[in-house]
Every structure is written in structure tokens, then in C-alpha cells.
Design a protein around this motif. Structure first.
Motif, mmCIF file in Angstrom:
data_model
loop_
_atom_site.group_PDB
_atom_site.id
_atom_site.type_symbol
_atom_site.label_atom_id
_atom_site.label_comp_id
_atom_site.label_asym_id
_atom_site.label_seq_id
_atom_site.Cartn_x
_atom_site.Cartn_y
_atom_site.Cartn_z
ATOM 1 N N SER A 1 8.698 -3.238 -9.818
ATOM 2 C CA SER A 1 9.891 -3.569 -10.584
ATOM 3 C C SER A 1 10.664 -4.711 -9.943
ATOM 4 N N ARG A 2 10.580 -4.780 -8.609
ATOM 5 C CA ARG A 2 11.326 -5.805 -7.867
ATOM 6 C C ARG A 2 10.485 -7.032 -7.540
ATOM 7 N N GLY A 3 9.321 -7.154 -8.160
ATOM 8 C CA GLY A 3 8.574 -8.401 -8.036
ATOM 9 C C GLY A 3 7.365 -8.398 -7.138
ATOM 10 N N ALA B 1 6.529 6.553 -7.216
ATOM 11 C CA ALA B 1 7.888 6.014 -7.367
ATOM 12 C C ALA B 1 8.158 4.804 -6.479
ATOM 13 N N VAL B 2 7.697 4.841 -5.227
ATOM 14 C CA VAL B 2 7.984 3.725 -4.315
ATOM 15 C C VAL B 2 7.222 2.474 -4.739
ATOM 16 N N GLY B 3 5.930 2.624 -5.033
ATOM 17 C CA GLY B 3 5.148 1.470 -5.477
ATOM 18 C C GLY B 3 5.647 0.907 -6.793
ATOM 19 N N PHE C 1 0.872 -1.174 0.000
ATOM 20 C CA PHE C 1 0.000 0.000 0.000
ATOM 21 C C PHE C 1 0.910 1.226 0.000
ATOM 22 N N ASP C 2 0.869 1.987 -1.077
ATOM 23 C CA ASP C 2 1.676 3.204 -1.222
ATOM 24 C C ASP C 2 0.742 4.379 -0.945
#
Length: 196
Positions: free
Chosen positions: A65-67, A58-60, A50-51
Motif C-alpha cells: 500500500s505504501r509503494g 497485513a504487514v506485507g 519478505f514477510d
């Protein structure tokens, strides 16, 4: 601003002018994910995020991007919510996310009713909205959104302390970098059992 690592590594992320959208810097985002992954590239695989106060997303996006398995972006600004959608589209991300244009308090109530829970909750209100930290953390501490292993991370101004504890939600780590800081929280063991 760019995606740091993973499937969309080095791809650009757009922002908006002005002070209300203050994206998490590349360097701070890299530090955050280095802590979360601890050298394990599979650490976030399938995780639910949950962003909150998502801004540019950017964080979400970094999590996807990292799975990460799913990211819910919550952003009250219409312009910022549309920017998140444009950033996702520019990376050809078409699934595993939802963008909710609403205030965080309303979104948390909606998640509670729906019985949703997550592995990571990231919150980054505009620094001037100091009361938003208190309100959001207190709501999270009472929410079934969190389970025993859920990690809550708050980004904040280095000179501002959001607090050590909110009910049974306790800070266990704080990292400072430049003018910003990250505070990491988890439920106390006893309350985590009762939240299951």
C-alpha cells in the motif's frame, strides 16, 4: 483490522479465528511503518520485502500500500496462505507479490539458492514458537538474503527477548507497545561488506 496508509488506506483485512494467527495490531503496524518511513511517504517506494510467518499478510499488504516494489509472503499454513490470497484479491492487488506456502526454513534455503535479497525482512512467528526466532534469525545472519542496508524486524511478546545478536546480525533498536514489541536488526558493517 485495516490498512493504515497509502493506496489502500482504511480498507479492511480479514483474519482467521484462533490463536495461531495473531495479526500485527493496527496500532503496532502503524508504529512500525512510522519508524520505517520517518515522515517520508516515498521511503518504501520500490523496496523488496519478505514477510515471514505472514499470517494474514497485513504487514506485507501495508508495505505494498505504501509503494513497496515486491513482497514475498511466506506462510506454512494452507488456510492462512489462502487467506493472504483472499486479502490481496479483496484489494485488487494482482501483481508485485508472491505467496509461498512452505515453512520459513525451506523458503530461506530456496531464496539462498536463487540468489535473492531484500530491503526489509519482517518475521512474526506465533509467540509460543520461541525457537523459531532463534532458528530464523541464525539462518538470516548466514544468508545472502541480507545486504548492508537490509533491515530485519521481529515482532515478539514484550516479555520475551529474541536476542541481541545472531552472528553478525545485531539488534540496534527495540520498541514496546502493549503486550508486543518490535526488535530491529542490521548486519554489522564488516559483515555487510563481506555479504555484498
Amino acid at each position: 483490522m485495516r490498512v493504515i496508509a497509502g493506496r489502500y488506506r482504511s480498507r479492511p483485512i480479514q483474519s482467521l479465528p484462533g490463536l495461531d494467527i495473531r495479526p500485527t495490531s493496527d496500532r503496532l503496524r502503524e508504529t512500525l511503518f512510522d519508524v520505517l518511513c520517518a515522515g517520508n511517504i516515498e521511503a518504501l517506494a520500490g523496496s523488496i520485502w519478505f514477510d515471514l510467518y505472514a499470517g494474514t499478510g497485513a504487514v506485507g499488504i501495508e508495505a505494498l500500500s505504501r509503494g513497496a516494489g515486491w513482497v514475498t509472503f511466506v506462510e506454512s499454513s494452507g488456510k492462512a496462505a489462502r487467506l493472504i490470497e483472499r486479502n490481496l484479491a479483496s484489494l485488487s492487488i494482482e501483481a508485485c507479490f508472491t505467496v509461498m506456502q512452505m515453512d520459513v526454513g525451506s523458503a530461506l534455503r530456496k531464496f539462498q539458492v536463487a540468489g535473492m535479497s531484500g530491503d526489509y525482512v519482517f518475521l512474526d512467528p506465533p509467540y509460543r514458537m520461541k525457537e523459531a526466532y532463534q532458528d530464523t534469525m541464525e539462518a538470516l545472519s548466514k544468508s545472502r538474503l541480507l545486504h548492508a542496508s537490509t533491515l530485519v524486524v521481529a515482532e515478539h511478546d514484550r516479555k520475551f527477548d529474541p536476542g541481541e545478536a545472531f552472528g553478525n546480525l545485531l539488534r540496534f533498536r527495540k520498541l514496546e507497545q502493549g503486550d508486543a514489541a518490535l526488535s530491529f536488526y542490521k548486519l554489522s558493517p564488516a559483515s555487510a561488506v563481506s555479504n555484498e
